[in-house]
Design an enzyme around this catalytic site. Sequence first.
Site, PDB file in Angstrom:
ATOM      1  N   GLU A 209     -22.047 -38.820 -29.932  1.00  0.00           N
ATOM      2  CA  GLU A 209     -21.344 -37.981 -28.699  1.00  0.00           C
ATOM      3  C   GLU A 209     -22.193 -37.553 -27.634  1.00  0.00           C
ATOM      4  OE1 GLU A 209     -18.248 -33.815 -28.533  1.00  0.00           O
ATOM      5  OE2 GLU A 209     -18.942 -34.833 -30.493  1.00  0.00           O
ATOM      6  N   LYS A 225     -13.470 -35.435 -31.164  1.00  0.00           N
ATOM      7  CA  LYS A 225     -12.419 -34.559 -32.103  1.00  0.00           C
ATOM      8  C   LYS A 225     -11.281 -35.374 -32.690  1.00  0.00           C
ATOM      9  CE  LYS A 225     -13.828 -30.343 -32.519  1.00  0.00           C
ATOM     10  NZ  LYS A 225     -14.458 -30.289 -33.657  1.00  0.00           N
TER      11      LYS A 225
END
Length: 397
Positions: A209, A225
């Site tokens: 990420e 997410k």
Amino acid sequence: MTRNGPDVVEALPQVEVDVPGAPPGCRRRLVETARLHWSIGDSGDPADLAQRFLAAHGITRDDLSRPGRHDAGAGVCGAALYLSAAAGAYAIGVSPGAPSPAPALPDLVVVVYHHTDRPAAPRPPAPAPWRLGGWQDSWTPAAHAAAVGAVREAIARGDVYQVNVVGHAAAPYAGDPLPALARLAALPGARYGGTLHGPGWALGCASPETLIAVERGRLVTRPIKGTRPATPAGRRDLLASAKERAEHVMIVDLERNDLARVARTGSVRVDELFAVRRWCDLWQAESTVSAAPADGLGLADLLRAVCPGGSVTGAPKHAALARIAALEPVGRGAGMGALGWVGPDRLDLGLTIRTAAADGDLLHLWAGGGITWDSDPAAEVAEAAAKAAPIRALLAG
């Protein structure tokens, strides 16, 4: 123990650099020339300290709207930057939460590297065989589930919309932890795979990420997410899940707001929404949010805007951080912070998910997930275990 200020640590001997985001062509020809350590309890603001220390060593990032230049023939190349989640909270005036279970690990590390023509010194052989003991969680599955329930109650009251809840585990080890942490950094999909170490501590990151980067003159963040097993059915389930999509969109909105605070007016955009990508044996949903930096935006203000990362805090961010501080029994240590590279021409910091740290004779690992009103406590406990499982297996060797 409270100290008077940050430690400027004497430069270490040259080794091959394995820091996420470091220029690939320079990694074998760098020497460490300066290092800064800061921990919660030291004086000063970590974001300001980082920017000033970099400037003092030839890496001036006081206006990210101006393009920089990397000169492979010049002295300074860039610097590794690590900022813990606790330091990020501290920098924006929020409680950093419970103490870190790995106290030897600083909350801010800046390591400056210069180019050299000397070959990198080989690492000495490990002094003892690697052995990893059993993992001990900092809370039971029931306690983890109860924390999920407490977040749902806070959502019902209107205190928050979403909170990321993170658990911690530690295992005793014997031998040199760096080879194990380097194996972690090499996991498939680890966009920010790398290691960083100092006196009495080491960390390894396998994060996919992007917390914040500057790419082609724009600020870029890529929040992740939504997680499912990397099977055809798991992918279909992730794409069809209203709960996962709602959780994801909340964080995308939070990241848009974070960037808008430091961006040129009207320049924030969502370039990609809910793209499903693979990390090891998991599917994950990722979006890309970008913006043009405001004129005169410096590194310190950018760090305060985006740290701690929205995908590992929740929304609204300050209220979510207050819930995290109240619920999590131990600090996040090396997890959920920032790690990457800052150079004259580049800024590329990953979010330290899928990250382990060695401190003394214990190896530490953090994993969790975002909680919304639709969260099922048992499923959230299982998701955190699924994220930690490949890392535990790899660290064991």
